[in-house]
Design an enzyme around this catalytic site. Structure first.
Site, PDB file in Angstrom:
ATOM      1  CG  HIS A 139      -1.850   1.153   1.281  1.00 14.50           C
ATOM      2  ND1 HIS A 139      -2.835   1.376   0.340  1.00 14.50           N
ATOM      3  CD2 HIS A 139      -1.938   2.183   2.166  1.00 14.50           C
ATOM      4  CE1 HIS A 139      -3.493   2.485   0.643  1.00 14.50           C
ATOM      5  NE2 HIS A 139      -2.972   2.989   1.736  1.00 14.50           N
ATOM      6  CE  LYS A 204      -9.741   8.887  -1.485  1.00 15.83           C
ATOM      7  NZ  LYS A 204      -9.973   7.452  -1.456  1.00 15.83           N
TER       8      LYS A 204
END
Length: 336
Positions: A139, A204
């Site tokens: 990640h 976002k």
């Protein structure tokens, strides 16, 4: 100590289908049978994990295949207990093959009095006797630095590029690669470079975790086939919302390529009912029956890449060669 003749594979319960697929691919590459080491990984009545290896592993090069996916704690503990069993059985080297590295999203302190659990897990793995880690699409890149042992991090983008080129058969003029957030731009740019496509970003903003207040598209996606690229799909809320925003901005089709299909809670239902034409995930996490039955979800195999990476580690040759299309293409020929 006897010389190491062949690499040996052993698997926990987290993703047995992937482990068996890796063994089959290694058998194909080597021209000889490669199977999983006979062992039992069980739980006592109080849920304690017990491991017993039924074959001699003294002096062997062992590869433990075990993603630490849901249930993360159980699968992580299985990995550690298997490593301890192998170390006490005098295995020459133990490599953990962790297709999905759980706890990777806890890679930094986001606020006061919170842990960096990815570092804690790295410490536990290293102290269990594991000498090397092979994983895919961590990640955060800095997690490699959390380990005091070598870490080989494979990338799914070469597989995604091969699949997109196979699906579109050279018709890439209207393709746009999209990052669903600013933090994933490097991953999306890598895929865009491989297929020669432009890049857009969905920016976002969250009011609080789990809620998205606003999404803004950076780039002109009108008339484009958009391919959203990310490493993890958990509840699919952000992904489905990003697809809607892209369609609102004029995208003709929206597809998504996600490495790790965690698919928690309502994820499958959301994806099935979304505007996305397709979601492509890998089998780094064992796919649920509901996900396999979904009409717009497709699974790409990672076994060919992991099998070759294991053989390269065993042979002492380059793992990074698998990042190149020229090397990976023949491995996936006839599969994609």
């Amino acid at each position: 100590m006897p010389s190491v003749i062949e690499p040996k594979l052993i698997s926990g319960n987290a993703n047995l289908p992937l482990a068996k697929a890796i063994a089959r691919r290694m058998s194909l590459y080597r021209g000889m049978s490669v199977g999983l080491v006979d062992a039992r990984v069980e739980r006592f009545n109080d849920a304690e994990i017990f491991v017993e290896v039924f074959e001699n592993v003294r002096g062997e090069d062992m590869f433990v295949i075990q993603p630490t996916s849901n249930p993360a704690n159980d699968n992580l503990m299985e990995l550690l207990v298997m490593a301890d069993a192998l170390r006490r059985s005098s295995a020459a080297r133990i490599t953990a093959v962790i297709p999905y590295f759980g706890y990777a999203r806890q890679d930094r302190r986001t606020k006061a009095r919170t842990p960096i659990t990815a570092k804690l897990v790295a410490n536990m793995i290293a102290s269990s006797g594991i000498e090397r880690v092979l994983t895919m699409d961590l990640h955060a890149a800095q997690i490699q630095g959390f380990f005091d042992i070598p870490v080989d991090n494979l990338y799914a983008s070469p597989i995604f590029a091969l699949d997109i080129q196979s699906q579109l058969k050279g018709q890439l003029d209207d393709v746009m690669v999209v990052s669903p957030d600013v933090g994933g731009v490097a991953r999306a740019r890598e895929l865009a470079k491989r297929i020669g496509a432009p890049l857009a970003i969905v920016d976002k903003r969250r009011e609080k975790p789990g809620e998205i207040a606003e999404m803004t598209v950076i780039g002109d996606v009108a008339g484009k086939q958009c391919f959203i690229v990310d490493d993890i799909c958990d509840t699919a809320g952000t992904l489905c919302k990003a697809a809607e925003v892209l369609k609102d901005h004029g995208a003709t089709e929206v597809h998504a390529y996600i490495t790790h299909g965690v698919m928690s809670g309502p994820a499958v239902e959301r994806i099935t009912n979304s505007v996305m034409k397709s979601l492509v995930i890998t089998d780094s996490i064992e796919c649920s029956d509901a996900a396999r039955a979904a009409p717009n979800i497709r699974v790409l195999p990672t076994a060919p890449m992991f099998a070759q990476a294991i053989l390269n580690i065993w042979n002492g040759t380059s793992v990074s060669s698998l990042f190149e299309t020229e090397t990976l293409g023949p491995i996936y020929e006839g599969i994609l």
